[in-house]
Design a protein around this motif. Structure first.
Motif, short mmCIF file in Angstrom:
data_model
loop_
_atom_site.label_atom_id
_atom_site.label_comp_id
_atom_site.label_asym_id
_atom_site.label_seq_id
_atom_site.Cartn_x
_atom_site.Cartn_y
_atom_site.Cartn_z
N TYR A 132 112.58 5.63 -7.73
CA TYR A 132 111.71 6.63 -8.62
C TYR A 132 110.99 7.46 -7.92
N ARG A 138 102.91 9.00 -5.03
CA ARG A 138 101.87 9.14 -5.85
C ARG A 138 101.74 7.55 -6.00
N GLN A 544 103.21 2.27 -18.24
CA GLN A 544 102.71 3.10 -17.41
C GLN A 544 100.97 2.84 -16.76
N GLU A 548 100.04 2.39 -12.89
CA GLU A 548 98.65 2.89 -12.43
C GLU A 548 97.97 1.83 -11.74
N SER A 553 95.81 4.48 -9.82
CA SER A 553 95.77 5.56 -10.86
C SER A 553 96.62 6.61 -10.10
N ASN A 554 97.73 6.41 -9.48
CA ASN A 554 98.71 7.63 -8.96
C ASN A 554 97.71 8.16 -7.77
#
Ligand SMILES: *[C@@H]1O[C@H](CO)[C@@H](O)[C@H](O)[C@H]1NC(C)=O
Ligand SMILES: *[C@@H]1O[C@H](CO)[C@@H](O)[C@H](O)[C@H]1NC(C)=O
Ligand SMILES: *[C@@H]1O[C@H](CO)[C@@H](O)[C@H](O)[C@H]1NC(C)=O
Ligand SMILES: *[C@@H]1O[C@H](CO)[C@@H](O)[C@H](O)[C@H]1NC(C)=O
Ligand SMILES: *[C@@H]1O[C@H](CO)[C@@H](O)[C@H](O)[C@H]1NC(C)=O
Ligand SMILES: *[C@@H]1O[C@H](CO)[C@@H](O)[C@H](O)[C@H]1NC(C)=O
Ligand SMILES: *[C@@H]1O[C@H](CO)[C@@H](O)[C@H](O)[C@H]1NC(C)=O
Ligand SMILES: *[C@@H]1O[C@H](CO)[C@@H](O)[C@H](O)[C@H]1NC(C)=O
Ligand SMILES: *[C@@H]1O[C@H](CO)[C@@H](O)[C@H](O)[C@H]1NC(C)=O
Ligand SMILES: *[C@@H]1O[C@H](CO)[C@@H](O)[C@H](O)[C@H]1NC(C)=O
Length: 701
Positions: A132, A138, A544, A548, A553-554
């Motif tokens: 991914y 990130r 999601q 995170e 959180s990315n």
């Protein structure tokens, strides 16, 4: 409602359940063509013994891991160089220099918690997956490829099973389909009513399940877990229903043969005959691709997973010509790890259901109590009369082995396989998606239970690092809301090694734990363990949020996160080979490490905790009313500093939600969660009744 409609259906349209006929006719299903794909069958026994002592990992596992190291070493060099970007550190040199002595070994552990755990865990997987692309910049992309082991229990086992049996698809592919294949995790309709309002398709779904379970029941004991496992498989398996897919057959998948997957293990607990409660002396069974069994002294053996279902006496098949295979159906294994639905069964009578149904349910429930039908029956018991237990154990005396949800002993994160010394694990990522509190967030319970178990009889010899030893401390320090590293400094773990009584062990053999709890970052991901339907948006948001949590959180909460994870990963080898830690890593450890105070971690303190735990269990043992078991209705010492009935609660409830019939406060909590469940899923309770009804028709009881 749907259920009453279905009840009427047969008489209205002259419909008969297909298996109703089969029952009278003495047709012989022995020829292979007639064999139902779910049914276990006889085959030639292998020449090698089926059972071995649990003294080390199996040859097959060892070979797999060795081949896998070639992949993980390379992936780890990539991660450390490009994602973690450690300063002044040559990853290639570091990995290659120690490759002859000790390859860095990473384990990923996914907790129970129903779909909450499966979906949040899927987000975590995505954040670790270098396939991914966004995860490379990130998140922690590449950790998945660098890992040697992946473990799951209950909802976590669904995650692991789904990924494995779909040939190691990415989470994106699972969700959105790959080519023409159907997407796997379609959770819009409940598992008990997969085609929504379409009762004809629903009936054919149950026909398929019913026919298979019926076929198995001709020769083997079947329980509700068989039906549960079949429904799970319909949701998770690539082929129609996965009825012919066994757990051991994963070894034939291309991804496995190429050693592209971490070695997968899922857990279930053993339940002693005649008891309901599982305590610190719990028996933790593992299903790996090659073997089923446990490390605990009460059994201390493994059997070849493929030959589960074979009649063995003292480890020898009573008929050396014919062994049973196809018993280890993959859905059944996942169902065994997640016998959560038991909880529904014992509480259904609280709901307003129609009198006819109630009558049926009551009859079933009576039998459930009597016959222990809320367990997964492994009959024949593969360990019957076997030789390797180091203590007397009633588990070996019964012809049936009873397995229950892997979270019933409250060790809701499957750490146990990863702290076995033979596996040489350096770092464990512990994904805690438990629903411990009233609002279904984790409070440390899972890891605290594994921590304490190292001082109980069964857990001795496999230490895990210090953690705060009460829920209050855990929560007060905020460890339930952000990632934390436990056991950063091996030299502080000497007292645990001393107490473990394990003489071959060094402190650096105790893995460092990267604990990552469920938390609300972008979504209230504290859904009930019993929520059975998720619409597309909820599913997306859960995943999601999981992403995170794992990526901080990315990386917007901490740009250094991948670096700090890198520091944790190389830590044990640095300690082992006397390499100094960098300034950068020291700063990371100041941020992420939790250390006990000297007062809590010295030998005396640890000794006293260990004594307390053994003496408490002993006292409770003697006050136990049930005489036919070692692990009877006793409980472990309270983990909560508040006094009161927390001890009973801990003993009686599963970790998934406090489903405790003896405690009115918890029962209220439970009916609340079931209530909210039935309203948010549009009739889950009715669908459960349907399941019960089918079981009844099948005459399973
Ligand atoms: C277990 O297996 C590993 C890997 O082969 C080996 O290094 C270790 O010595 C074995 N341990 C025992 C107790 O046999
Ligand atoms: C480490 O991994 C390499 C493969 O990259 C392998 O050749 C070596 O034997 C492994 N070392 C140990 C101690 O297992
Ligand atoms: C199970 O059946 C499907 C089709 O029904 C087939 O494609 C698949 O290869 C079978 N799997 C095994 C393990 O036999
Ligand atoms: C093996 O044991 C099972 C259960 O006791 C029995 O049903 C079966 O007939 C036995 N087989 C042989 C060959 O003795
Ligand atoms: C923490 O979790 C345990 C286990 O689920 C539960 O029994 C206990 O009540 C919880 N404590 C708090 C303070 O939430
Ligand atoms: C989720 O957490 C929030 C806040 O912690 C709480 O208000 C809400 O009731 C919880 N939801 C569930 C289903 O427990
Ligand atoms: C680890 O602990 C030892 C003993 O408490 C201490 O001397 C040492 O400085 C610690 N190392 C680090 C890197 O914190
Ligand atoms: C959960 O997070 C979202 C986004 O940060 C926020 O809007 C919401 O208020 C949070 N819910 C709770 C109960 O904290
Ligand atoms: C993280 O990245 C995703 C896209 O991959 C985005 O949708 C999300 O809003 C981001 N979250 C935060 C907290 O930045
Ligand atoms: C655990 O097992 C040991 C050994 O059989 C026993 O001494 C101890 O009392 C047991 N504890 C409990 C709680 O059953």
């Amino acid at each position: 409602m749907k259920i009453s409609y279905l009840l009427l259906l047969p008489s209205v349209i002259g419909f008969t359940w297909p298996w109703q006929n089969n029952d009278n006719g003495e047709d012989t299903p022995d020829e292979d063509n007639d064999r139902n794909p779910y049914m276990p069958y006889q085959t030639q026994c292998p020449s090698a013994p089926l059972i071995r002592e649990a003294s080390n990992v199996s040859e097959s596992e060892k070979n797999y891991i060795e081949a896998r190291y070639e992949k993980t070493n390379e992936a780890l060099i990539d991660f450390l160089t490009n994602v973690a970007q450690l300063n002044n550190f040559d990853a290639e040199d570091f990995i290659n220099e120690y490759a002859d002595d000790h390859n860095i070994t990473i384990g990923l552990a996914f907790s129970g918690g129903g779909y909450r755990s499966m979906l949040t865990g899927a987000g975590s997987i995505q954040a670790l997956d270098s396939r991914y692309r966004p995860s490379l910049s990130r998140a922690l992309g590449g950790i998945l490829q660098s890992s040697s082991y992946i473990t799951g229990l209950s909802g976590g086992s669904w995650l692991v099973g789904t990924l494995i049996f779909n040939d190691w698809m990415t989470v994106d592919e699972l969700l959105y389909g790959k080519g023409t294949e159907v997407p796997i995790w379609d959770l819009e309709d409940s598992i008990f009513n997969p085609n929504g309002i379409n009762v004809f398709r629903t009936a054919s779904y149950y026909t398929n399940i019913g026919t298979g379970v019926m076929a198995k029941s001709r020769e083997f004991r079947t329980t509700l877990t068989d039906i549960w496992g079949r429904t799970l498989a319909h949701q998770f398996m690539p082929f129609e229903g996965g009825e012919n897919v066994t757990w051991s057959s994963m070894t034939e998948l291309p991804s496995f043969q190429d050693h592209n997957v971490p070695y997968p293990i899922v857990l279930a607990n053993g339940r002693y005959p005649g008891t309901r409660i599982v305590n610190l002396n719990s028996t933790v069974f593992e299903f790996s691709p090659y073997e089923f069994g446990l490390w605990d002294p009460t059994v201390n053996s493994f059997i070849s997973t493929k030959y589960l279902g074979t009649y063995l006496d003292g480890g020898v098949p009573n008929d050396t010509e014919s062994c049973v295979v196809n018993f280890d159906n993959a859905g059944y294994v996942m169902g065994t790890s997640s016998t959560l639905f038991n909880q529904f069964l014992t509480r259904l009578d609280e709901f307003d259901v129609n009198a006819l149904l109630k009558n049926i349910v009551d009859r079933i429930l009576q039998r459930v109590e009597r016959g222990d039908n809320d367990i997964a029956a492994y009959r024949p018991n593969p360990f019957y009369n076997s030789d390797y237990a180091t203590v007397d154990s009633s588990l070996l005396e019964d012809e049936q082995l009873n397995l229950v949800d892997g979270s019933e002993d409250e060790q809701n994160i499957p750490l146990y396989p990863l702290i076995q010394q033979g596996r040489d694990v350096d770092v464990i990522f512990a994904f805690d998606n438990s629903g411990d509190t009233e609002t279904e967030w984790p409070n440390g319970s899972a890891i605290i239970h594994t921590y304490r178990r190292q001082f109980a009889f069964q857990g001795r010899g496999s230490p895990i690092p210090f953690v705060p030893d009460t829920y209050e401390k855990f929560v007060d320090e905020g460890l339930n809301t952000r990632p934390t590293f436990f056991g950063c400094n091996a030299s502080n773990l000497e007292s645990l090694v001393a107490i473990s009584g394990n003489e071959d062990m060094e402190a650096t053999d105790i893995p460092l734990i990267i604990y990552i709890p469920n938390n609300n970052l972008s979504f209230e991901s504290n859904t009930s363990s019993f929520k059975l339907t998720y619409d597309e948006e909820e599913r997306f948001s859960m995943i999601q949020n999981g992403y995170e949590i794992t990526s901080r959180s990315n990386l917007s909460d901490d740009r250094q996160w991948p670096t700090c994870v890198g520091c944790a990963i190389i830590r044990r080898n640095q300690e082992r080979f006397g390499v100094e830690m960098s300034r950068e890593c020291q700063r990371c450890f100041e941020t992420y490490c939790w250390e006990p105070s000297e007062d809590d971690s010295n030998l005396e303190a640890v000794q006293s905790l260990a004594d307390q735990i053994s003496s408490l269990t002993a006292t409770e043992d003697s006050s136990s009313t049930s005489s036919d078991s070692e692990v009877s209705s006793t409980s472990e010492p309270s983990l909560s500093s508040s006094t009161g009935d927390s001890t009973t609660v801990a003993a009686l409830s599963t970790n998934e939600a406090s489903l405790n019939s003896a405690n009115s406060e918890t029962s209220r909590g439970t009916s609340e969660s079931l209530d909210s469940q039935s309203s948010d899923s549009g009739g889950t309770i009715n669908n459960l009744l349907l399941l019960l009804l089918i079981s009844f028709i099948l005459n399973l009881f």
